[in-house]
Design an enzyme around this catalytic site. Structure first.
Site, PDB file in Angstrom:
ATOM      1  CB  SER A 256      46.860  25.570  91.277  1.00  0.00           C
ATOM      2  OG  SER A 256      46.362  26.731  92.131  1.00  0.00           O
TER       3      SER A 256
ATOM      4  CE  LYS B  11      47.151  26.086  94.991  1.00  0.00           C
ATOM      5  NZ  LYS B  11      45.627  26.190  94.988  1.00  0.00           N
TER       6      LYS B  11
END
Length: 312
Positions: free
Chosen positions: A72, A75
């Site tokens: 992540s 992101k």
């Protein structure tokens, strides 16, 4: 070691070495993510940490050159790349508020009619990747090119085994994407979007790579080559969302302990930004129950304590 003042010129290497020594003596490192085989086999006591100054000088300790699955953390970069292209229009499709729910929650989406709370929960990241895909034709490729350029490492690449493993366990992400598509908040075909998203999350990089690649946020939007990616205001926006939403539903505790914009990933990495000063990345695969690196958060807490560098 004397605690530094924020206005002093930090000598980062001794600070990092002290933190690494403390981490070596610290029991209880959490558990690696077990739903992705490539992550589950990582040693939870592995530890690396890097600091990059604004001019690209990098300091590191431990496994700071060891590549790991960024998950992540990517992101942040897709958010910046899309925000640079479409500006404030993005915020009509994804919010800027902490979710207070798990990062892959479906419940909140129904209440809020397909508009994700923020760009860092899975639903929000899918929207950002979808919009970047529409504008570039290859969101994952755009991300990879950007990270190679900012880190100075042309060998950065995706891990196809990790991407395949994510796809094999990606039913919840597929459900999120289809649900948002039913509200008109996804432009591309869901299978194409999911392939892009899983590849994005499979990118492998080291602490050194990621500390360098994050530098544009400490330089208020200026890339490593001196060109501008984001306006100063947009860089502030990304840092603000990182501070309030970057560590899943533990963002309040992270802000309390660390006091920096940060973004974690279930591969055990955490990036952090000291605007105008430096950027950091720490990696240790053992996670807490909220999906954040136990040693990583502790190390960043110690860094801000020892150096006096924070946004507060």
């Amino acid at each position: 070691m004397a605690i530094m003042t924020p206005t002093s010129s930090p000598v980062f290497q001794p600070v990092l070495e002290r933190i690494a020594e403390e981490m070596e003596r610290t029991p209880g490192r959490g558990r690696p993510a077990d739903y992705i085989p490539a992550l589950a086999v990582r040693d939870p006591r592995s530890f690396g940490m890097a600091v990059a100054e604004l001019d690209g000088t990098v300091y590191g300790v431990g496994d700071w050159r060891e590549p790991f699955s960024t998950q992540s953390i990517t992101k942040v970069f897709t958010l910046a790349l899309d925000l640079a292209r479409e500006g404030d229009e993005l915020w009509e499709h994804v919010g800027r508020e902490p979710s207070g729910n798990p990062f892959n929650s479906l419940v909140q989406l129904e209440y809020e009619q397909g508009i994700p709370r923020n760009p860092f929960i899975n639903a929000g990241a899918l929207v950002v990747t979808d919009r970047l895909l529409t504008r570039t034709g290859d969101a994952a490729g755009e991300l990879l090119g950007f990270l190679r350029a900012e880190s100075g490492n042309p060998a950065l690449d995706f891990d196809e085994d990790v991407a395949a493993s994510e796809a094999a366990h990606g039913d919840r992400n597929a459900a999120l994407a289809h649900f948002m598509a039913s509200y008109g908040n996804i432009d591309n075909r869901v299978p194409v979007l999911l392939d892009q998203y899983f590849r994005q999350c499979s990118l492998t990089a080291s602490c050194a790579d990621l500390a360098l690649a994050t530098g544009f946020l400490a330089r208020h939007g200026i890339r490593a080559d001196g060109s501008r990616l984001l306006t100063r205001s947009q860089a502030k926006q990304v840092n603000a969302v990182m501070l309030t939403c970057g560590t899943y539903d533990a963002a309040g505790d992270f802000a309390y302990r660390v006091g920096l914009p940060g973004k974690s990933g279930v591969g055990g990495g955490v990036i952090a930004v000291v605007p105008g000063h430096c950027t950091l990345c720490v990696w240790s695969p053992g996670l807490d129950e909220r999906g954040n690196s136990v040693a990583g958060v502790t190390a960043l807490d110690r860094f801000t304590t020892l150096t006096g560098l924070s946004v507060f």
